[in-house]
Design a protein around this motif. Structure first.
Motif, PDB file in Angstrom:
ATOM      1  N   HIS A  27       0.817  -1.084   0.024  1.00  0.00           N
ATOM      2  CA  HIS A  27       0.024   0.050  -0.072  1.00  0.00           C
ATOM      3  C   HIS A  27       0.850   1.353   0.090  1.00  0.00           C
ATOM      4  CE1 HIS A  27      -3.899  -2.198   0.993  1.00  0.00           C
ATOM      5  NE2 HIS A  27      -3.057  -3.037   1.595  1.00  0.00           N
ATOM      6  N   LEU A  28       0.764   2.080  -1.018  1.00  0.00           N
ATOM      7  CA  LEU A  28       1.290   3.345  -1.169  1.00  0.00           C
ATOM      8  C   LEU A  28       0.637   4.337  -0.666  1.00  0.00           C
ATOM      9  CD1 LEU A  28       3.520   2.757  -4.342  1.00  0.00           C
ATOM     10  CD2 LEU A  28       4.070   1.992  -2.164  1.00  0.00           C
ATOM     11  N   ASP A  29       0.995   5.414   0.100  1.00  0.00           N
ATOM     12  CA  ASP A  29       0.092   6.468   0.497  1.00  0.00           C
ATOM     13  C   ASP A  29       1.312   7.816   0.701  1.00  0.00           C
ATOM     14  OD1 ASP A  29      -1.532   8.569   1.793  1.00  0.00           O
ATOM     15  OD2 ASP A  29      -2.168   7.252   3.452  1.00  0.00           O
ATOM     16  N   TYR A  30       1.014   8.752  -0.429  1.00  0.00           N
ATOM     17  CA  TYR A  30       1.832   9.896  -0.338  1.00  0.00           C
ATOM     18  C   TYR A  30       0.886  11.112  -0.373  1.00  0.00           C
ATOM     19  CZ  TYR A  30       4.680  13.556  -2.399  1.00  0.00           C
ATOM     20  OH  TYR A  30       5.409  14.850  -2.665  1.00  0.00           O
ATOM     21  N   PHE A  31       1.346  12.061   0.643  1.00  0.00           N
ATOM     22  CA  PHE A  31       0.663  13.401   0.609  1.00  0.00           C
ATOM     23  C   PHE A  31       1.591  14.510   0.533  1.00  0.00           C
ATOM     24  CE2 PHE A  31      -0.814  16.895   3.203  1.00  0.00           C
ATOM     25  CZ  PHE A  31      -1.968  17.482   2.607  1.00  0.00           C
ATOM     26  N   HIS A  32       1.582  15.375  -0.202  1.00  0.00           N
ATOM     27  CA  HIS A  32       2.088  16.685  -0.396  1.00  0.00           C
ATOM     28  C   HIS A  32       1.144  17.946  -0.316  1.00  0.00           C
ATOM     29  CE1 HIS A  32       4.740  19.940  -1.837  1.00  0.00           C
ATOM     30  NE2 HIS A  32       3.686  20.354  -2.659  1.00  0.00           N
ATOM     31  N   GLY A  33       1.524  18.650   1.001  1.00  0.00           N
ATOM     32  CA  GLY A  33       0.665  19.969   1.151  1.00  0.00           C
ATOM     33  C   GLY A  33       1.510  21.095   1.247  1.00  0.00           C
ATOM     34  N   ASN A  34       1.771  21.905   0.345  1.00  0.00           N
ATOM     35  CA  ASN A  34       2.649  23.092   0.350  1.00  0.00           C
ATOM     36  C   ASN A  34       4.124  22.630   0.807  1.00  0.00           C
ATOM     37  OD1 ASN A  34       0.535  24.681  -0.798  1.00  0.00           O
ATOM     38  ND2 ASN A  34       0.033  25.145   1.714  1.00  0.00           N
ATOM     39  N   ASP A  35       4.543  22.847   1.654  1.00  0.00           N
ATOM     40  CA  ASP A  35       5.840  22.687   2.456  1.00  0.00           C
ATOM     41  C   ASP A  35       6.029  21.331   3.213  1.00  0.00           C
ATOM     42  OD1 ASP A  35       6.901  25.023   1.049  1.00  0.00           O
ATOM     43  OD2 ASP A  35       6.578  26.100   2.786  1.00  0.00           O
ATOM     44  N   TRP A 130      -5.983   9.831  -6.805  1.00  0.00           N
ATOM     45  CA  TRP A 130      -5.112  10.677  -6.940  1.00  0.00           C
ATOM     46  C   TRP A 130      -5.934  12.005  -7.302  1.00  0.00           C
ATOM     47  CZ3 TRP A 130      -0.892  10.610 -11.485  1.00  0.00           C
ATOM     48  CH2 TRP A 130      -0.097  11.641 -11.199  1.00  0.00           C
ATOM     49  N   HIS A 131      -5.661  12.943  -6.011  1.00  0.00           N
ATOM     50  CA  HIS A 131      -6.324  14.242  -6.079  1.00  0.00           C
ATOM     51  C   HIS A 131      -5.479  15.394  -5.917  1.00  0.00           C
ATOM     52  CE1 HIS A 131     -10.130  11.806  -5.645  1.00  0.00           C
ATOM     53  NE2 HIS A 131      -9.588  11.164  -4.544  1.00  0.00           N
ATOM     54  N   THR A 132      -5.691  16.351  -6.440  1.00  0.00           N
ATOM     55  CA  THR A 132      -4.924  17.523  -6.374  1.00  0.00           C
ATOM     56  C   THR A 132      -5.282  18.932  -6.413  1.00  0.00           C
ATOM     57  OG1 THR A 132      -3.310  16.285  -7.858  1.00  0.00           O
ATOM     58  CG2 THR A 132      -2.923  18.585  -7.813  1.00  0.00           C
ATOM     59  N   MET A 133      -5.160  19.809  -5.634  1.00  0.00           N
ATOM     60  CA  MET A 133      -5.418  21.182  -5.731  1.00  0.00           C
ATOM     61  C   MET A 133      -4.372  22.096  -5.882  1.00  0.00           C
ATOM     62  SD  MET A 133      -7.359  23.373  -2.670  1.00  0.00           S
ATOM     63  CE  MET A 133      -8.924  22.587  -3.023  1.00  0.00           C
ATOM     64  N   VAL A 134      -4.631  22.946  -6.940  1.00  0.00           N
ATOM     65  CA  VAL A 134      -3.380  23.825  -7.283  1.00  0.00           C
ATOM     66  C   VAL A 134      -3.913  25.064  -7.829  1.00  0.00           C
ATOM     67  CG1 VAL A 134      -3.551  23.100  -9.929  1.00  0.00           C
ATOM     68  CG2 VAL A 134      -1.666  23.952  -8.954  1.00  0.00           C
ATOM     69  N   GLY A 135      -3.136  26.190  -7.503  1.00  0.00           N
ATOM     70  CA  GLY A 135      -3.424  27.443  -7.904  1.00  0.00           C
ATOM     71  C   GLY A 135      -2.136  28.411  -7.638  1.00  0.00           C
ATOM     72  N   ALA A 141      -3.113  31.557 -15.403  1.00  0.00           N
ATOM     73  CA  ALA A 141      -2.008  30.710 -15.347  1.00  0.00           C
ATOM     74  C   ALA A 141      -2.372  29.300 -14.420  1.00  0.00           C
ATOM     75  CB  ALA A 141      -0.929  31.454 -14.461  1.00  0.00           C
ATOM     76  N   THR A 142      -3.415  29.629 -13.555  1.00  0.00           N
ATOM     77  CA  THR A 142      -3.952  28.277 -12.906  1.00  0.00           C
ATOM     78  C   THR A 142      -4.620  27.634 -13.946  1.00  0.00           C
ATOM     79  OG1 THR A 142      -4.180  29.607 -10.721  1.00  0.00           O
ATOM     80  CG2 THR A 142      -5.610  27.602 -11.107  1.00  0.00           C
ATOM     81  N   GLY A 143      -5.434  28.024 -14.882  1.00  0.00           N
ATOM     82  CA  GLY A 143      -6.137  27.420 -15.911  1.00  0.00           C
ATOM     83  C   GLY A 143      -5.038  26.364 -16.599  1.00  0.00           C
ATOM     84  N   VAL A 144      -3.867  27.076 -17.149  1.00  0.00           N
ATOM     85  CA  VAL A 144      -2.886  26.504 -17.949  1.00  0.00           C
ATOM     86  C   VAL A 144      -2.260  25.154 -17.139  1.00  0.00           C
ATOM     87  CG1 VAL A 144      -0.477  26.740 -18.969  1.00  0.00           C
ATOM     88  CG2 VAL A 144      -2.477  28.165 -19.425  1.00  0.00           C
ATOM     89  N   PHE A 178      -8.201  29.798  -7.748  1.00  0.00           N
ATOM     90  CA  PHE A 178      -7.953  30.902  -8.616  1.00  0.00           C
ATOM     91  C   PHE A 178      -7.634  32.167  -7.590  1.00  0.00           C
ATOM     92  CE2 PHE A 178     -11.024  28.547 -11.126  1.00  0.00           C
ATOM     93  CZ  PHE A 178     -10.280  28.405 -12.319  1.00  0.00           C
ATOM     94  N   GLN A 179      -7.865  32.098  -6.426  1.00  0.00           N
ATOM     95  CA  GLN A 179      -7.763  33.018  -5.436  1.00  0.00           C
ATOM     96  C   GLN A 179      -6.310  32.926  -4.645  1.00  0.00           C
ATOM     97  OE1 GLN A 179      -9.755  35.648  -5.801  1.00  0.00           O
ATOM     98  NE2 GLN A 179     -10.942  34.527  -7.211  1.00  0.00           N
ATOM     99  N   HIS A 180      -5.982  31.622  -4.366  1.00  0.00           N
ATOM    100  CA  HIS A 180      -4.715  31.529  -3.632  1.00  0.00           C
ATOM    101  C   HIS A 180      -3.884  30.762  -4.232  1.00  0.00           C
ATOM    102  CE1 HIS A 180      -7.245  33.066  -0.393  1.00  0.00           C
ATOM    103  NE2 HIS A 180      -8.239  32.203  -0.762  1.00  0.00           N
ATOM    104  N   THR A 181      -2.327  31.023  -3.681  1.00  0.00           N
ATOM    105  CA  THR A 181      -1.433  30.137  -4.030  1.00  0.00           C
ATOM    106  C   THR A 181      -1.456  28.792  -3.475  1.00  0.00           C
ATOM    107  OG1 THR A 181      -0.075  31.897  -4.867  1.00  0.00           O
ATOM    108  CG2 THR A 181       1.181  29.676  -4.483  1.00  0.00           C
TER     109      THR A 181
END
Length: 232
Positions: A27-35, A130-135, A141-144, A178-181
């Motif tokens: 079982h592989l479980d990876y989480f990345h949250g900003n830093d 596999w879930h991602t939030m990006v901005g 730029a966020t759309g691209v 679209f509002q936050h990095t």
């Protein structure tokens, strides 16, 4: 006396057959949250009777040197009683050593790609999430970036399905901000393989080995070359 010898041989043969047909679940479980990064690998066999877990709860850049610092926890047993914790640092020399060792394997194993591909065909991968939030605080730029992430995910999933047995469709999502990095990613999956298939792949690596023993540079492979001078 002969009866006990035959009984011992029978039991050892039965045990060997059981081990060869044993399915190991990884079982592989990876989480990345900003830093912050967290990576967990759990290996199970025989319904969880055999269990081995590796957790890397902290992966960060060292403030005082250009290295990556990882705090690792190892737990074994069904109740995860036996524990081991250590901190390691990885710099550019470690990465170069790993690349060097990989090149050595390619040069010394005839048909390495074919051996690996045949092994992966017997590996099952399932329960992919596999879930991602990006901005980046800019709508255009966020759309691209969101489109680029979908392309990357599609490529990775296509590669996995091409090399392994994928039992069901992955569950994936990308949420643009679209509002936050922000940069958050969660990836989970389960890989299943029989011990016998892994042993057979190892035998093939030895069988098709050509030339002398290479000079490995990275740990722990450097021990195989009789080189104990390398350290992390």
């Amino acid at each position: 006396m002969m009866k006990w010898v035959l009984l011992a041989i029978l039991l050892l043969t039965l045990l060997a057959i059981i081990i060869l047909f044993t399915k190991v679940k990884i079982h592989l479980d990876y989480f990345h949250g900003n830093d912050n990064d967290h990576f967990k690998v759990t290996i199970k066999a025989w319904g969880g009777l055999l269990k081995f877990k590796i957790e890397v709860p902290v992966i960060k850049i060292d403030d005082n040197s250009p290295t990556i610092v990882a705090e690792q926890k190892v737990k074994t047993g069904p109740d995860e009683n036996m524990k081991q914790q250590k901190t390691t640092q990885v710099d550019k020399n470690d990465l170069l050593s790993s690349l060097h060792d990989f090149k050595q394997l390619i040069n010394h194993v005839a048909g390495l790609h074919k051996i690996v591909r045949n092994f992966l065909k017997k590996v099952t991968i399932r329960n992919i999430e596999w879930h991602t939030m990006v901005g980046v605080s800019d709508a255009a730029a966020t759309g691209v970036i969101t489109g680029a992430f979908w392309a990357v995910k599609g490529g990775v999933i296509g590669l996995l399905s091409n090399y392994m047995k994928m039992k069901e469709m992955p569950v994936m999502s990308i949420t643009p901000s679209f509002q936050h990095t922000v940069s958050i990613t969660s990836f989970k999956c389960m890989i299943q393989v029989r011990v016998g298939h892994a042993i057979l792949a190892g035998i093939k690596l030895v069988k098709y080995w050509k030339g002398g023993w290479p000079e490995f540079k990275s740990k722990p492979l450097s021990a195989l070359s009789g080189d104990n001078t390398n350290s992390v």
